[in-house]
Motif scaffolding. Structure first.
Motif, PDB file in Angstrom:
ATOM      1  N   ASP A  36     -80.110 -20.646  23.738  1.00  0.00           N
ATOM      2  CA  ASP A  36     -80.853 -21.902  23.777  1.00  0.00           C
ATOM      3  C   ASP A  36     -82.293 -21.719  24.247  1.00  0.00           C
ATOM      4  N   GLY A  37     -82.727 -20.451  24.399  1.00  0.00           N
ATOM      5  CA  GLY A  37     -84.107 -20.170  24.783  1.00  0.00           C
ATOM      6  C   GLY A  37     -84.348 -20.144  26.279  1.00  0.00           C
ATOM      7  N   ARG A  38     -83.300 -20.375  27.084  1.00  0.00           N
ATOM      8  CA  ARG A  38     -83.451 -20.374  28.535  1.00  0.00           C
ATOM      9  C   ARG A  38     -83.128 -19.006  29.119  1.00  0.00           C
ATOM     10  N   THR A  39     -83.721 -18.722  30.251  1.00  0.00           N
ATOM     11  CA  THR A  39     -83.457 -17.465  30.961  1.00  0.00           C
ATOM     12  C   THR A  39     -82.617 -17.773  32.190  1.00  0.00           C
ATOM     13  N   ARG A  40     -81.409 -17.243  32.224  1.00  0.00           N
ATOM     14  CA  ARG A  40     -80.500 -17.487  33.348  1.00  0.00           C
ATOM     15  C   ARG A  40     -80.136 -16.193  34.082  1.00  0.00           C
ATOM     16  N   LYS A  41     -80.610 -15.068  33.565  1.00  0.00           N
ATOM     17  CA  LYS A  41     -80.272 -13.779  34.156  1.00  0.00           C
ATOM     18  C   LYS A  41     -81.515 -12.903  34.224  1.00  0.00           C
ATOM     19  N   ILE A  42     -81.473 -11.922  35.124  1.00  0.00           N
ATOM     20  CA  ILE A  42     -82.507 -10.893  35.220  1.00  0.00           C
ATOM     21  C   ILE A  42     -81.867  -9.565  34.845  1.00  0.00           C
ATOM     22  N   GLN A  43     -82.522  -8.804  33.977  1.00  0.00           N
ATOM     23  CA  GLN A  43     -82.023  -7.464  33.632  1.00  0.00           C
ATOM     24  C   GLN A  43     -82.410  -6.517  34.760  1.00  0.00           C
ATOM     25  N   LEU A  44     -81.444  -6.094  35.589  1.00  0.00           N
ATOM     26  CA  LEU A  44     -81.759  -5.239  36.732  1.00  0.00           C
ATOM     27  C   LEU A  44     -81.849  -3.775  36.356  1.00  0.00           C
ATOM     28  N   VAL A  45     -81.005  -3.323  35.416  1.00  0.00           N
ATOM     29  CA  VAL A  45     -81.007  -1.921  34.997  1.00  0.00           C
ATOM     30  C   VAL A  45     -80.832  -1.851  33.481  1.00  0.00           C
ATOM     31  N   MET A  46     -81.413  -0.803  32.877  1.00  0.00           N
ATOM     32  CA  MET A  46     -81.267  -0.567  31.439  1.00  0.00           C
ATOM     33  C   MET A  46     -81.133   0.920  31.186  1.00  0.00           C
ATOM     34  N   GLY A  47     -80.448   1.254  30.086  1.00  0.00           N
ATOM     35  CA  GLY A  47     -80.265   2.645  29.711  1.00  0.00           C
ATOM     36  C   GLY A  47     -81.261   3.075  28.649  1.00  0.00           C
ATOM     37  N   TYR A  48     -81.722   4.325  28.775  1.00  0.00           N
ATOM     38  CA  TYR A  48     -82.651   4.873  27.782  1.00  0.00           C
ATOM     39  C   TYR A  48     -82.520   6.387  27.763  1.00  0.00           C
ATOM     40  N   GLN A  49     -82.172   6.925  26.602  1.00  0.00           N
ATOM     41  CA  GLN A  49     -82.045   8.369  26.398  1.00  0.00           C
ATOM     42  C   GLN A  49     -81.169   9.033  27.471  1.00  0.00           C
ATOM     43  N   GLY A  50     -80.025   8.413  27.737  1.00  0.00           N
ATOM     44  CA  GLY A  50     -79.046   9.002  28.644  1.00  0.00           C
ATOM     45  C   GLY A  50     -79.317   8.781  30.120  1.00  0.00           C
ATOM     46  N   LYS A  51     -80.396   8.091  30.455  1.00  0.00           N
ATOM     47  CA  LYS A  51     -80.708   7.801  31.858  1.00  0.00           C
ATOM     48  C   LYS A  51     -80.758   6.292  32.069  1.00  0.00           C
ATOM     49  N   VAL A  52     -80.661   5.881  33.337  1.00  0.00           N
ATOM     50  CA  VAL A  52     -80.697   4.457  33.681  1.00  0.00           C
ATOM     51  C   VAL A  52     -81.943   4.192  34.514  1.00  0.00           C
ATOM     52  N   TYR A  53     -82.626   3.078  34.215  1.00  0.00           N
ATOM     53  CA  TYR A  53     -83.898   2.773  34.859  1.00  0.00           C
ATOM     54  C   TYR A  53     -83.853   1.400  35.537  1.00  0.00           C
ATOM     55  N   PRO A  54     -84.617   1.228  36.635  1.00  0.00           N
ATOM     56  CA  PRO A  54     -84.623  -0.038  37.371  1.00  0.00           C
ATOM     57  C   PRO A  54     -85.708  -0.995  36.878  1.00  0.00           C
ATOM     58  N   SER A  55     -85.435  -2.292  37.054  1.00  0.00           N
ATOM     59  CA  SER A  55     -86.430  -3.311  36.730  1.00  0.00           C
ATOM     60  C   SER A  55     -87.465  -3.414  37.851  1.00  0.00           C
ATOM     61  N   MET A  56     -88.535  -4.149  37.574  1.00  0.00           N
ATOM     62  CA  MET A  56     -89.548  -4.360  38.598  1.00  0.00           C
ATOM     63  C   MET A  56     -88.961  -5.140  39.778  1.00  0.00           C
ATOM     64  N   GLY A 110     -75.544  -5.265  32.871  1.00  0.00           N
ATOM     65  CA  GLY A 110     -76.509  -4.860  33.897  1.00  0.00           C
ATOM     66  C   GLY A 110     -77.440  -5.968  34.317  1.00  0.00           C
ATOM     67  N   GLU A 111     -76.993  -7.229  34.146  1.00  0.00           N
ATOM     68  CA  GLU A 111     -77.822  -8.386  34.483  1.00  0.00           C
ATOM     69  C   GLU A 111     -77.358  -9.022  35.794  1.00  0.00           C
ATOM     70  N   MET A 112     -78.292  -9.688  36.474  1.00  0.00           N
ATOM     71  CA  MET A 112     -77.988 -10.474  37.665  1.00  0.00           C
ATOM     72  C   MET A 112     -78.278 -11.933  37.385  1.00  0.00           C
ATOM     73  N   LEU A 113     -77.361 -12.819  37.779  1.00  0.00           N
ATOM     74  CA  LEU A 113     -77.598 -14.243  37.612  1.00  0.00           C
ATOM     75  C   LEU A 113     -78.757 -14.689  38.489  1.00  0.00           C
ATOM     76  N   ILE A 114     -79.609 -15.560  37.943  1.00  0.00           N
ATOM     77  CA  ILE A 114     -80.739 -16.100  38.683  1.00  0.00           C
ATOM     78  C   ILE A 114     -80.285 -17.313  39.473  1.00  0.00           C
ATOM     79  N   HIS A 115     -80.681 -17.406  40.715  1.00  0.00           N
ATOM     80  CA  HIS A 115     -80.386 -18.582  41.533  1.00  0.00           C
ATOM     81  C   HIS A 115     -81.521 -19.581  41.374  1.00  0.00           C
ATOM     82  N   PHE A 116     -81.353 -20.549  40.492  1.00  0.00           N
ATOM     83  CA  PHE A 116     -82.369 -21.585  40.323  1.00  0.00           C
ATOM     84  C   PHE A 116     -82.195 -22.624  41.426  1.00  0.00           C
TER      85      PHE A 116
END
Length: 221
Positions: free
Chosen positions: A154-174, A215-221
């Protein structure tokens, strides 16, 4: 429902979120601001009056600006002379085109910001095919963290991507990198399970953050 059960909590006073809004544009001009002006803003936010433990700057400087060499040099100066680390933004990309647009020199810098290997990972961890990174002369003097944000149907953001995978490694969000600085921890203090991100230092768990299978965290609105 979970947030209602937990009850209201006040926003932490030790976190400041500074956005570019309409009054900012009225005062400083159209976006994007000149890089020299952005360097001045970074310098202002690092002032001893504020004394931030870390500064996350959610703007991507992917390439040098040949029309504004002085602005680039001002940004590099801020990165080199910052007592506290500046965390610069990058974006993970998806799709076939992302695979062919990579820059090996940039990606070597990125690898030092990968999480240490974990025995478990979220079962459907979000992964990327490519990455857009700041130009090396700038990012070699900063920390790097991704700023991809999930959007629901629906175009809303309810989660923050905390970690993502890339080329066999996992990286942190800002968000996660800033939390590490606030807790006096580092990337090496991060551990993943299928359902959580754990920040643990000297066998003491500082935070355990619930996450989804992606790898997402729910946002506390």
């Amino acid at each position: 429902v979970r947030f209602h059960l937990r009850g209201a909590r006040s926003f932490p006073q030790n976190i400041a979120i500074i956005g570019v809004d309409e009054p900012s544009l009225d005062l400083l001009g159209r976006w994007p601001f000149p890089r020299g002006m952005q360097a001045q803003l970074i310098d202002l936010m690092r002032h001893p009056s504020f004394s931030p433990k870390a500064l996350g700057y959610d703007v991507l400087f992917e390439n040098k600006n040949l029309q504004d060499v002085a602005g680039d040099e001002a940004l590099i100066f801020q990165a080199k002379n910052s007592e506290k680390k500046i965390i610069l933004a990058y974006f993970f990309e998806k799709g076939p085109r992302a695979i062919f647009d990579q820059d090996e020199d940039k990606e070597k810098l990125l690898e030092s910001f990968a999480l240490p290997p974990s025995l478990e990972l979220p079962e459907q961890l979000e992964t990327a095919d490519g990455v857009s990174l700041p130009f090396p002369a700038l990012s070699e003097n900063t920390e790097l963290a991704f700023v991809n944000t999930p959007v629901d149907r629906d175009g809303r953001t309810r989660k923050i991507q905390l970690v993502m995978g890339y080329q066999g490694k996992v990286y942190p969000s800002m968000d996660l990198m800033l939390a590490l600085h606030e807790l006096g921890a580092s990337i090496q203090d991060l551990k993943l399970t299928k359902k959580s991100v754990i920040i643990q230092k000297k066998e003491i768990i500082l935070r355990e953050i619930p996450i989804t299978d992606r790898g997402e965290m729910l946002i506390h609105f």
